[in-house]
Design a protein around this motif. Structure first.
Motif, PDB file in Angstrom:
ATOM      1  N   THR A  62       0.846  -1.200   0.000  1.00  0.00           N
ATOM      2  CA  THR A  62       0.000   0.000   0.000  1.00  0.00           C
ATOM      3  C   THR A  62       0.882   1.250   0.000  1.00  0.00           C
ATOM      4  N   GLU A  64       0.871   3.670   2.055  1.00  0.00           N
ATOM      5  CA  GLU A  64       1.332   3.980   3.411  1.00  0.00           C
ATOM      6  C   GLU A  64       2.545   3.121   3.776  1.00  0.00           C
ATOM      7  N   GLU A  65       2.471   1.842   3.432  1.00  0.00           N
ATOM      8  CA  GLU A  65       3.592   0.967   3.771  1.00  0.00           C
ATOM      9  C   GLU A  65       4.815   1.301   2.931  1.00  0.00           C
ATOM     10  N   TYR A  67       5.581   4.240   1.860  1.00  0.00           N
ATOM     11  CA  TYR A  67       6.143   5.448   2.433  1.00  0.00           C
ATOM     12  C   TYR A  67       6.950   5.138   3.691  1.00  0.00           C
ATOM     13  N   THR A  68       6.366   4.309   4.564  1.00  0.00           N
ATOM     14  CA  THR A  68       7.047   3.968   5.818  1.00  0.00           C
ATOM     15  C   THR A  68       8.373   3.272   5.546  1.00  0.00           C
ATOM     16  N   MET A  86       0.512  10.367  -2.246  1.00  0.00           N
ATOM     17  CA  MET A  86       1.751  10.030  -1.552  1.00  0.00           C
ATOM     18  C   MET A  86       2.938  10.708  -2.243  1.00  0.00           C
ATOM     19  N   ARG A  89       3.159  14.188  -1.104  1.00  0.00           N
ATOM     20  CA  ARG A  89       3.796  14.264   0.198  1.00  0.00           C
ATOM     21  C   ARG A  89       5.316  14.177   0.053  1.00  0.00           C
ATOM     22  N   MET A 170     -11.054   5.729   3.989  1.00  0.00           N
ATOM     23  CA  MET A 170     -11.657   6.994   4.365  1.00  0.00           C
ATOM     24  C   MET A 170     -11.934   7.911   3.184  1.00  0.00           C
ATOM     25  N   GLU A 333      -3.520  19.466   7.478  1.00  0.00           N
ATOM     26  CA  GLU A 333      -3.619  18.597   8.650  1.00  0.00           C
ATOM     27  C   GLU A 333      -4.948  18.730   9.391  1.00  0.00           C
ATOM     28  N   THR A 336      -7.560  16.768   7.558  1.00  0.00           N
ATOM     29  CA  THR A 336      -7.332  15.334   7.720  1.00  0.00           C
ATOM     30  C   THR A 336      -7.799  14.877   9.091  1.00  0.00           C
ATOM     31  N   SER A 340     -10.751  12.280   9.735  1.00  0.00           N
ATOM     32  CA  SER A 340     -10.561  10.984  10.383  1.00  0.00           C
ATOM     33  C   SER A 340     -11.423  10.868  11.623  1.00  0.00           C
TER      34      SER A 340
ATOM     35  N   ARG B  34       2.295  15.562  17.556  1.00  0.00           N
ATOM     36  CA  ARG B  34       2.907  15.343  16.251  1.00  0.00           C
ATOM     37  C   ARG B  34       4.078  16.276  15.976  1.00  0.00           C
ATOM     38  N   GLU B 231      -5.428   4.253  12.954  1.00  0.00           N
ATOM     39  CA  GLU B 231      -4.565   5.389  13.284  1.00  0.00           C
ATOM     40  C   GLU B 231      -3.166   5.185  12.709  1.00  0.00           C
ATOM     41  N   MET B 233      -2.290   2.883  10.108  1.00  0.00           N
ATOM     42  CA  MET B 233      -2.191   2.562   8.695  1.00  0.00           C
ATOM     43  C   MET B 233      -2.879   3.582   7.785  1.00  0.00           C
ATOM     44  N   VAL B 234      -3.951   4.199   8.249  1.00  0.00           N
ATOM     45  CA  VAL B 234      -4.712   5.086   7.366  1.00  0.00           C
ATOM     46  C   VAL B 234      -4.442   6.552   7.664  1.00  0.00           C
ATOM     47  N   THR B 235      -4.756   6.970   8.883  1.00  0.00           N
ATOM     48  CA  THR B 235      -4.599   8.373   9.236  1.00  0.00           C
ATOM     49  C   THR B 235      -3.145   8.713   9.490  1.00  0.00           C
ATOM     50  N   MET B 236      -2.341   7.716   9.759  1.00  0.00           N
ATOM     51  CA  MET B 236      -0.927   7.888  10.047  1.00  0.00           C
ATOM     52  C   MET B 236      -0.675   8.819  11.213  1.00  0.00           C
ATOM     53  N   TRP B 238       0.496   8.294  14.319  1.00  0.00           N
ATOM     54  CA  TRP B 238       1.114   7.271  15.167  1.00  0.00           C
ATOM     55  C   TRP B 238       1.043   7.640  16.640  1.00  0.00           C
TER      56      TRP B 238
END
Lengths: 349, 272
Positions: A62, A64-65, A67-68, A86, A89, A170, A333, A336, A340, B34, B231, B233-236, B238
């Motif tokens: 994904t 997100e992964e 990116y991490t 992404m 970002r 989302m 932010e 977002t 969320s 953050r 939190e 995986m999606v919104t990040m 952490w």
């Protein structure tokens, strides 16, 4: 006892030092980072044979992964492919290098409209190169619906209560509601978002499930009449069984575009450019399309496409419909956070 | 340094690298905002209505799951005890056999059984019984949790109940106790250590699970585990994810010390 701990510490340090030593790579190599199942892997060895540049290929499931993994810095990736929000970002964080695409022969085969789409986050077209694109729409079973499906209306008016699947992600979920209400899916207006929330809250009792990867299979298995899916998934279902069709809703929807970028760690930019150019070459782009079955921005691929593919809204939507689509941009932010918290509220209801 | 402490080396290395250090990192994230400053907000966030609701549902699901596991396990374990050594160990083997199959695959199988067009609705239709649509519901999640964690309860109860001397039961019967009385006066009190370790082994993982709710709840039901997963995986966010994890850990710790305090100090509670 203390000595044991000291010993353990020394061992950890040694291990760390050893991994640090593994930097002596041959110079003529390229580390490529991509989503899983998102390339015809035989083209990688073809590239190696033709250019003598060795490829190290890495995958992530994904954005997100990806990116991490990229940010952890354990591997220095040279080029990577990910989704537009992404990439945005990464650009903002200064992770991508500027690339001069003008002297790349095959890259010029990418249609102008796709550069236009990426301009929403890369205004001067200097960071990313389009790879595959698609839309988010409704996959439905023709035998289970009455009349034509052409609008998001069918998932909000209760007609198919208990028989449709919403995305469990989302932004995709809110995009359907925002577009149905006639707003931008990148809106930062709290009132508009709350209106979308009301709509989704009242819709929840009718939703069969919120799924991402399994949505397509649930429709194929006959457990739901329709589902919000990515266009490529719908084309796959259609190829399995022609009873399935894809609707690109007339109110517009999300258009996503996955692109390649060159990271700031890349030392040999010429190699990276060679690789990107190679991906746009007619035979290679076609091989990748055949493997992945998403819409390709490369003109030669569209020219070779079967009539069936060209007639499908999933692969080749009409320009009028595309005009109403929007690319996700990264939200500020505050938005977002609001989104969320709304999403959690929706899921907890 | 003697040889024994040397043997503990791999364990210490493992625990430091994969438990202590990650835990410290989580705690650090939990108490920073953050932008890096100190904050207690991530911890306090547990008390917002949305999170409390998910937490309540998680606790409720875990309690119901544990109760069902206890109710199912006692008759089963009693039956296994009666089968004697050979038959009993074969039954236990059969019971843990599904655990050799990956847990996600087992959940996907349940999804097949419970879905609208699934095996359950097919059977009900054949028997001309009314349809019972429980796909993507809270009931489906609890069925999945019970299925996953039942073997743990059975195994730990089996360990304590199997150790009860036959003489005790025979003596009680001689003195005129009926089956029910034997169960409540002898078997139940003597099985408490196994019951407690069973409760811990069922309650804790069902409290913190999120995959079951994702697969069987169709994403419509949120356990606290799902909130935390999103939190990360999606919104990040952490920091918030870590804050909620820390609270969840504290909650689990409290419930575990509660069961430990009730544990009979004389008897050793064996897990396997």
């Amino acid at each position: 006892m203390n000595k044991t701990i000291t010993g353990a510490m020394i061992l950890i340090c040694l291990l760390a030092a050893l991994t640090g030593c593994a930097k002596g790579e041959p110079e003529n190599s390229l580390t490529v980072f991509n989503y899983g199942l998102y390339i015809d892997e035989s083209v990688l060895s073809q590239f190696e044979d033709e250019t003598g540049i060795r490829i190290k290929y890495e995958e992530a499931p994904t954005p997100e992964e990806l990116y991490t993994k990229y940010k952890s810095g354990a591997i220095k990736y040279d080029v990577l492919c990910t989704s537009e929000y992404m990439l945005q970002r990464l650009i903002n964080e200064g992770e991508l290098k500027e690339i001069d695409f003008s002297d790349m022969q095959n890259v010029s085969d990418i249609g102008e409209e796709y550069w236009e789409f990426t301009r929403s986050f890369d205004p001067e077209n200097k960071y990313v190169m389009p790879y595959f694109w698609g839309t988010v729409g409704l996959l439905y079973d023709k035998t289970k619906v009455h009349g034509d499906i052409s609008s998001w209306d069918v998932i909000f008016n209760g007609e198919y209560a208990g028989d449709f699947i919403m995305p469990n992600s989302m932004r995709d979920a809110y995009a359907t509601a925002l577009k149905y209400l006639g707003y931008s899916l990148n809106t930062t207006d709290e009132g508009e978002l709350r209106e979308a929330q009301e709509l989704l809250l009242s819709q929840k009792k009718d939703v069969s499930a919120y799924l991402v990867d399994e949505a397509r299979d649930e429709v194929i298995a006959g457990n739901a009449a329709m589902a919000v899916v990515y266009s490529g998934e719908a084309y796959y279902a259609y190829e399995e069984n022609h009873d399935f069709a894809y609707c690109l809703p007339e109110e517009g929807t999300n258009l996503w575009i996955d692109c390649w970028g060159v990271t700031r760690h890349c030392e040999n930019v010429e190699n990276a450019k060679k690789f990107l150019d190679f991906l746009c070459r007619e035979d290679i782009a076609w091989a990748n399309y055949e493997e992945v079955k998403y819409a390709s921005p490369v003109k030669s691929v569209m020219a070779r496409m079967s009539e069936e593919g060209l007639a499908s809204d999933a692969i080749n939507p009409s320009p009028e419909k595309l005009a109403k689509c929007e690319v996700f941009i990264q939200l500020p932010e505050e938005t977002t956070d609001l989104l969320s918290s709304l999403w959690k509220e929706l899921k907890a209801q | 340094m003697n040889k024994r402490s040397l043997l503990a080396g791999p364990y210490i290395l493992w625990i430091t690298g994969f438990t202590v250090i990650p835990l410290c990192i989580i705690i650090k994230y939990a108490f920073t905002s953050r932008d890096g400053g100190f904050t207690a907000e991530n911890i306090l966030a547990m008390f917002t209505p949305v999170h409390l609701k998910a937490m309540t549902f998680s606790t409720l699901a875990a309690v119901i799951c544990t109760l069902i596991c206890i109710l199912l396990s006692y008759p089963l374990v009693m039956a296994i005890r009666r089968l004697g050594l050979r038959g009993g160990s074969f039954s236990v083997f059969i019971l843990i056999l599904p655990m050799w199959v990956n847990f996600i695959l087992r959940l996907l199988a349940w999804q097949m059984i419970l879905s609208n067009n699934g095996i359950l609705s097919m059977i009900l239709e054949r028997l001309r019984l009314p349809a019972w649509d429980i796909s993507n519901s809270k009931t489906a999640i609890i069925i999945g949790l019970v299925y996953d964690y039942l073997p743990y309860m059975v195994l730990s109860l089996h360990n304590s109940i199997d150790e009860i001397e036959d003489d005790l039961i025979e003596a009680a019967r001689d003195l005129g106790a009926n089956g029910l009385r034997i169960f409540f006066r002898i078997i139940l009190p003597l099985s408490v250590p196994g019951l407690l370790s069973g409760i811990v082994m069922v309650f804790v993982p069902s409290m913190t699970s999120f995959v079951t709710a994702n697969v069987l709840g169709g994403g419509k039901q949120q356990l606290i585990g799902n909130v935390i997963e999103e939190e990360f995986m999606v919104t990040m966010n952490w920091n918030l994810g870590s804050g909620l994890s820390v609270i969840l850990m504290v909650f689990v710790l409290i419930s575990m010390t509660f069961t430990a305090r009730n544990d009979d100090p004389g008897s050793e509670s064996k897990v396997w």
